[in-house]
Design a protein around this motif. Sequence first.
Motif, short mmCIF file in Angstrom:
data_model
loop_
_atom_site.label_atom_id
_atom_site.label_comp_id
_atom_site.label_asym_id
_atom_site.label_seq_id
_atom_site.Cartn_x
_atom_site.Cartn_y
_atom_site.Cartn_z
N VAL A 148 -7.29 12.04 -1.23
CA VAL A 148 -8.74 12.15 -1.09
C VAL A 148 -9.32 10.83 -0.58
CG1 VAL A 148 -10.92 12.48 -2.33
CG2 VAL A 148 -8.96 13.97 -2.82
N HIS A 149 -8.83 9.73 -1.13
CA HIS A 149 -9.30 8.41 -0.70
C HIS A 149 -9.06 8.20 0.79
CE1 HIS A 149 -10.03 4.00 -1.25
NE2 HIS A 149 -9.23 3.93 -0.20
N GLU A 150 -7.84 8.48 1.24
CA GLU A 150 -7.53 8.26 2.66
C GLU A 150 -8.30 9.22 3.56
OE1 GLU A 150 -6.14 5.62 3.37
OE2 GLU A 150 -5.43 5.15 1.36
N LEU A 151 -8.54 10.41 3.09
CA LEU A 151 -9.35 11.35 3.86
C LEU A 151 -10.81 10.92 3.88
CD1 LEU A 151 -7.54 14.59 2.79
CD2 LEU A 151 -8.00 13.96 5.17
N GLY A 152 -11.22 10.17 2.85
CA GLY A 152 -12.55 9.58 2.87
C GLY A 152 -12.70 8.61 4.04
N HIS A 153 -11.61 7.86 4.32
CA HIS A 153 -11.62 6.98 5.50
C HIS A 153 -11.72 7.81 6.78
CE1 HIS A 153 -11.07 3.11 3.66
NE2 HIS A 153 -9.98 3.49 3.01
N ALA A 154 -10.97 8.91 6.82
CA ALA A 154 -11.01 9.77 8.01
C ALA A 154 -12.42 10.32 8.23
CB ALA A 154 -10.01 10.91 7.86
N HIS A 182 -7.76 11.43 13.51
CA HIS A 182 -7.23 10.38 12.63
C HIS A 182 -5.98 10.89 11.90
CE1 HIS A 182 -11.16 9.15 13.77
NE2 HIS A 182 -11.74 10.06 13.01
N HIS A 183 -5.23 9.97 11.32
CA HIS A 183 -3.97 10.36 10.70
C HIS A 183 -3.79 9.65 9.37
CE1 HIS A 183 -0.64 12.85 12.36
NE2 HIS A 183 -0.03 12.42 11.26
N VAL A 184 -3.43 10.41 8.35
CA VAL A 184 -3.15 9.85 7.03
C VAL A 184 -1.64 9.73 6.87
CG1 VAL A 184 -3.26 10.26 4.53
CG2 VAL A 184 -5.26 10.77 5.98
N PHE A 185 -1.19 8.53 6.52
CA PHE A 185 0.22 8.27 6.29
C PHE A 185 0.43 7.88 4.83
CE2 PHE A 185 -0.37 7.39 10.80
CZ PHE A 185 0.68 8.10 11.37
N ILE A 186 1.45 8.45 4.21
CA ILE A 186 1.85 8.11 2.85
C ILE A 186 3.24 7.51 2.91
CG2 ILE A 186 2.28 9.00 0.52
CD1 ILE A 186 -0.64 9.16 1.36
N THR A 242 0.84 -1.19 0.00
CA THR A 242 0.00 0.00 0.00
C THR A 242 0.88 1.24 0.00
OG1 THR A 242 -1.80 1.16 1.12
CG2 THR A 242 -0.17 0.11 2.53
N GLU A 243 0.41 2.27 -0.67
CA GLU A 243 1.16 3.52 -0.71
C GLU A 243 0.60 4.56 0.25
OE1 GLU A 243 -1.60 2.47 -2.66
OE2 GLU A 243 -0.43 2.68 -4.50
N GLY A 244 -0.54 4.27 0.83
CA GLY A 244 -1.13 5.19 1.80
C GLY A 244 -2.15 4.48 2.66
N PHE A 245 -2.32 4.96 3.88
CA PHE A 245 -3.32 4.38 4.77
C PHE A 245 -3.73 5.42 5.81
CE2 PHE A 245 0.88 3.36 6.32
CZ PHE A 245 0.84 3.51 7.71
N GLY A 272 3.15 0.86 -6.04
CA GLY A 272 2.01 1.73 -5.80
C GLY A 272 2.10 3.07 -6.51
N VAL A 273 1.02 3.82 -6.41
CA VAL A 273 0.93 5.15 -7.03
C VAL A 273 0.54 6.16 -5.96
CG1 VAL A 273 -0.31 6.58 -8.68
CG2 VAL A 273 0.28 4.21 -9.28
N VAL A 274 1.41 7.14 -5.73
CA VAL A 274 1.08 8.22 -4.82
C VAL A 274 0.52 9.37 -5.65
CG1 VAL A 274 1.99 9.91 -3.19
CG2 VAL A 274 2.86 7.58 -3.16
N SER A 275 -0.69 9.81 -5.32
CA SER A 275 -1.36 10.83 -6.14
C SER A 275 -2.28 11.67 -5.26
CB SER A 275 -2.18 10.16 -7.25
OG SER A 275 -3.15 9.29 -6.68
N LYS A 276 -2.78 12.76 -5.85
CA LYS A 276 -3.68 13.63 -5.10
C LYS A 276 -5.00 12.92 -4.80
CE LYS A 276 -1.62 17.79 -7.07
NZ LYS A 276 -1.80 18.96 -7.99
N ASP A 277 -5.46 12.10 -5.73
CA ASP A 277 -6.71 11.37 -5.45
C ASP A 277 -6.52 10.30 -4.38
OD1 ASP A 277 -5.45 10.34 -8.10
OD2 ASP A 277 -6.61 8.61 -7.41
#
Length: 337
Positions: A150-156, A132-136, A120-123, A142-147
């Motif tokens: 957004v995905h990880e913040l969707g989890h938050a 909550h905390h987003v880690f990259i 995984t490239e982010g969680f 994997g692909v690190v991108s702006k979307d």
Amino acid sequence: MTSEKREILYNLEKEYVEQLIKGGDTSSVLGELNTITSKICVDFQEKAVNSIHVLIKLSSEIYFDSSFLKSATLIETSSLTDFVTEQDFLQAKEFVSDLLRVDLENVGFLFLPKQVENNTEGFCVSCCDEKHHVFIQNDQFGVVSKDLLVHELGHAADFTISRSIDNDNLLVKHSSISEAVAYYCQYKYLLEFSEKHRRIGAFGAFLLTYLSICILRYCLANDSPLNEIIPEIAVNDEHFLNIVNSYGHEGRDFVVGKIHMLKEQHKELGSLVYNEISPRFGMVLALKLLDKTVEEIVEIIQINSIDNDLAQIVEKILSPTNNGFGSVQNHFEDFFD
């Protein structure tokens, strides 16, 4: 009033986030987190097995033809990668906050210098009600991108909304529904800000899951346990024809290698369904969320508990059309275009 179990969980989550930030050993706190989770949901295994049976039935409806699959295999991952910054994170946070009408002010962000979680490239790590905390992290595949942000913040957002209700049952969720919310946010962002090739590229994450669905169908059709299938023989079966053809002249060897990999990672079908198919099934469910109102999505978040039957939650997502997943390729094509 906060329950004793929730208080213990929150303290352990804070410790876990602190260890991740410091680069410390997280194995001990992860063990304690698993222990308290099992106390919050004492019959987790039984409910997880029920969810597996639901997912087997639902995922069996999903089919893609080889030309559709090929459109995703041809996307270069380098074209999907962004150099993300703190400012990108703040913009992504504002986007998700506006989308789901939720305050994410206290959600943190950190780029980890070394890989902590595999594949995984982010969680996003849940922490208390809203910290909550987003880690990259770097991941060679994997692909690190702006979307992705957004995905990880969707989890938050999902964590924040569900934890705003004092209901411990909502602390243990169906991963497919949680991922559906996160992918819904990602899809909304891609529709508003990104080109078609990025939307097709996002589907690339489903390719391994679709192979897992093909393996599942093959095992069920042949009444074979996962650990007993022979990839070099299985790959010649009609269940794998489309995915093999999508990878061109090297497709057969490529798919054989991936089947071997999945056999190594998952010793039995239940693990394959729960750990590989279940989370990515959220990508399919997210398509069904795109036409929902914010209120409807929040309502789905607030019933996403392992204590609630997965089939009934999915049925709520599918309503009012309830046309199942047989036409999922058409829905993805509409999303791409």
